[in-house]
Design an enzyme around this catalytic site. Structure first.
Site, short mmCIF file in Angstrom:
data_model
loop_
_atom_site.label_atom_id
_atom_site.label_comp_id
_atom_site.label_asym_id
_atom_site.label_seq_id
_atom_site.Cartn_x
_atom_site.Cartn_y
_atom_site.Cartn_z
N ARG A 69 34.28 62.62 54.78
CA ARG A 69 35.61 62.37 54.21
C ARG A 69 36.19 61.01 54.60
O ARG A 69 37.40 60.82 54.58
CB ARG A 69 36.58 63.51 54.57
N LYS B 54 37.65 48.09 46.37
CA LYS B 54 37.05 48.79 45.25
C LYS B 54 35.57 49.03 45.55
O LYS B 54 34.82 48.08 45.79
CB LYS B 54 37.19 47.98 43.96
N GLU C 42 33.85 33.76 39.43
CA GLU C 42 34.97 34.49 40.02
C GLU C 42 35.93 33.55 40.75
O GLU C 42 37.10 33.87 40.92
CB GLU C 42 34.45 35.56 40.98
N LYS D 261 43.36 36.81 45.93
CA LYS D 261 43.07 38.23 45.77
C LYS D 261 43.86 39.06 46.77
O LYS D 261 44.35 40.14 46.44
CB LYS D 261 41.58 38.51 45.91
N GLU E 217 45.85 49.54 41.67
CA GLU E 217 45.92 49.16 40.25
C GLU E 217 46.81 50.12 39.46
O GLU E 217 46.42 50.66 38.42
CB GLU E 217 44.51 49.12 39.65
N ARG F 43 47.19 44.22 39.66
CA ARG F 43 45.79 44.07 40.05
C ARG F 43 44.86 44.04 38.84
O ARG F 43 43.77 43.46 38.90
CB ARG F 43 45.39 45.20 41.00
N ASN G 202 40.83 41.59 36.35
CA ASN G 202 39.77 41.93 35.40
C ASN G 202 39.68 40.94 34.25
O ASN G 202 38.99 41.21 33.25
CB ASN G 202 40.00 43.34 34.85
N HIS H 242 36.51 40.55 32.20
CA HIS H 242 35.61 41.65 32.49
C HIS H 242 35.43 42.62 31.32
O HIS H 242 34.34 43.19 31.15
CB HIS H 242 36.08 42.42 33.72
N HIS I 55 31.75 43.01 30.43
CA HIS I 55 31.03 44.27 30.61
C HIS I 55 30.38 44.73 29.31
O HIS I 55 29.29 45.29 29.31
CB HIS I 55 31.97 45.34 31.14
N HIS J 49 26.09 39.50 36.03
CA HIS J 49 27.50 39.88 36.00
C HIS J 49 28.44 38.67 35.97
O HIS J 49 29.36 38.60 35.15
CB HIS J 49 27.84 40.76 37.21
#
Length: 369
Positions: free
Chosen positions: A121, A143, A185, A227, A237, A242, A246, A249, A253, A267
């Protein structure tokens, strides 16, 4: 050595940017390494170049590094890769108060972070990013995820590291293509929220890709600062702030999916091309000038990143590419917000975009450039 604080309520941590950090692991990690046995997750490529230095550093301080080495590539970020990692961590008897070291690029950081988030956990982990992309983006902000058959990063959790050590020495072993991917990036932070930084990228960005150490330190530090500010404002987010990270992206993607998440389009290359498309689509909708869209295109093209969708030579059309976007994590109540631009340095979330219009735009891009 630049140190950037990521200020989260009750859980702040540092991102340290410098050289020789892997050779100084015990001192850098300090009390976070509370037992002799130190679990480290990496991949074969990184192990070849940096395992020896990390091993010697820990050995000399009386620690006993334990290594899990994955095959390189996105394949490790899978259900099977996660199961292998979890079983190994349980064999190592990792406890909730321990810290797992993630030595590698974004794949290893994402996989290890997600494993840490669900092991008993939740236990701690330390990011040791070895790619430019990971140093400026994926290692910061918490993330973590693995890929699913429906798309990238669809199974994951928000789980912050306890420390990030961005050792610039590791960039010396990156292939030039990977370094360019990381630079995508870097310039993203200028395009989305800092026009002055974009100006710097236009004049000095090529030095980052060429291996100039001072330029790399500045690029990594400024990117992490940007960031960190956004993550502190919107960790999970939920406010839309936030989501600006993206930029590029959603388009990227879709292109990655259409090219099979293969070496045809890495990527960072997908993000770079996605930012070009976001800028051109913003111009199409009248949000920015054609000149600003051209400036974004030129800055990305100047460092050898892809800037024209037609160059991918895909047997596809706009509708097929737009269909990939239906699996985007930003989908909400059946609509997909797009990160677009009011200007260079002024990204925003547009919730009124029609995928039909996006498909038509992509058809035009496939034919026109």
């Amino acid at each position: 050595m630049p140190v950037v604080a990521v200020e989260l309520a009750g859980r702040p941590y540092e991102v340290r940017v410098g050289t020789g950090l892997l050779a100084d692991l015990p001192a850098q990690c300090g009390k976070l390494l509370r037992k002799r046995r130190v679990p480290i997750v990496t991949d074969e490529n990184v192990a070849r170049d940096w395992r020896g230095i990390a091993q010697q550093s820990l050995d000399s301080a009386g620690f006993e590094p334990q290594w899990l080495v994955h095959a390189p590539g996105e394949g490790a970020k899978s259900w099977s890769g996660l199961a292998r990692t979890m079983d190994w961590l349980l064999e190592q008897e990792v406890e909730r108060g321990d810290h797992i070291l993630a030595l590698g690029g974004g794949v290893i950081g994402d996989l290890t972070g997600f494993a840490a988030s669900i092991l008993k956990r939740g236990c701690g982990f330390i990011q040791l990013p070895t790619s430019l992309l990971a140093q400026v983006d994926s290692s910061v902000g918490g993330k973590t995820a693995i890929n699913a058959s429906a798309g990238k990063n669809l199974v994951g959790a928000f789980h912050q590291p306890s420390l990030v050590l961005a050792d610039l020495d590791t960039l010396t072993t990156l292939p030039a293509r990977e370094l360019r991917c990381g630079y995508a990036e870097v310039i993203k932070y200028g395009i989305l929220g800092d026009r002055a930084f974009f100006d710097w990228c236009e004049t000095d960005g090529a030095k980052v890709v060429a291996g100039d150490r001072a330029a790399q330190e500045y690029a990594v530090t400024e990117s992490v600062k940007a960031k960190a500010r956004i993550v502190a404002e919107d960790e999970r987010e939920t406010t839309g702030k936030r989501a600006l990270l993206n930029l590029g992206h959603t388009f990227g993607h879709a292109l990655e999916a259409e090219t099979g998440f293969s070496d045809k389009l890495l990527h960072g290359e997908g993000v770079a091309l996605g930012m070009v498309l976001a800028a051109r689509y913003s111009a199409r909708r009248g949000y920015i000038s054609d000149d600003d869209a051209a400036r974004v295109t030129a800055a990305i093209d100047a460092v050898g990143l892809p800037s024209e969708i037609a160059a991918l030579d895909m047997d596809s059309d706009g509708r097929k590419l737009a269909a990939h976007m239906l699996h985007d994590k930003k989908m909400d109540a059946g609509t997909l917000p797009f990160i677009l631009l009011h200007g260079i340095g002024a990204a925003f979330l547009d919730k009124e975009v029609s995928l039909e219009d996006v498909a038509a735009f992509l058809d035009e891009e496939l034919q026109a450039h």
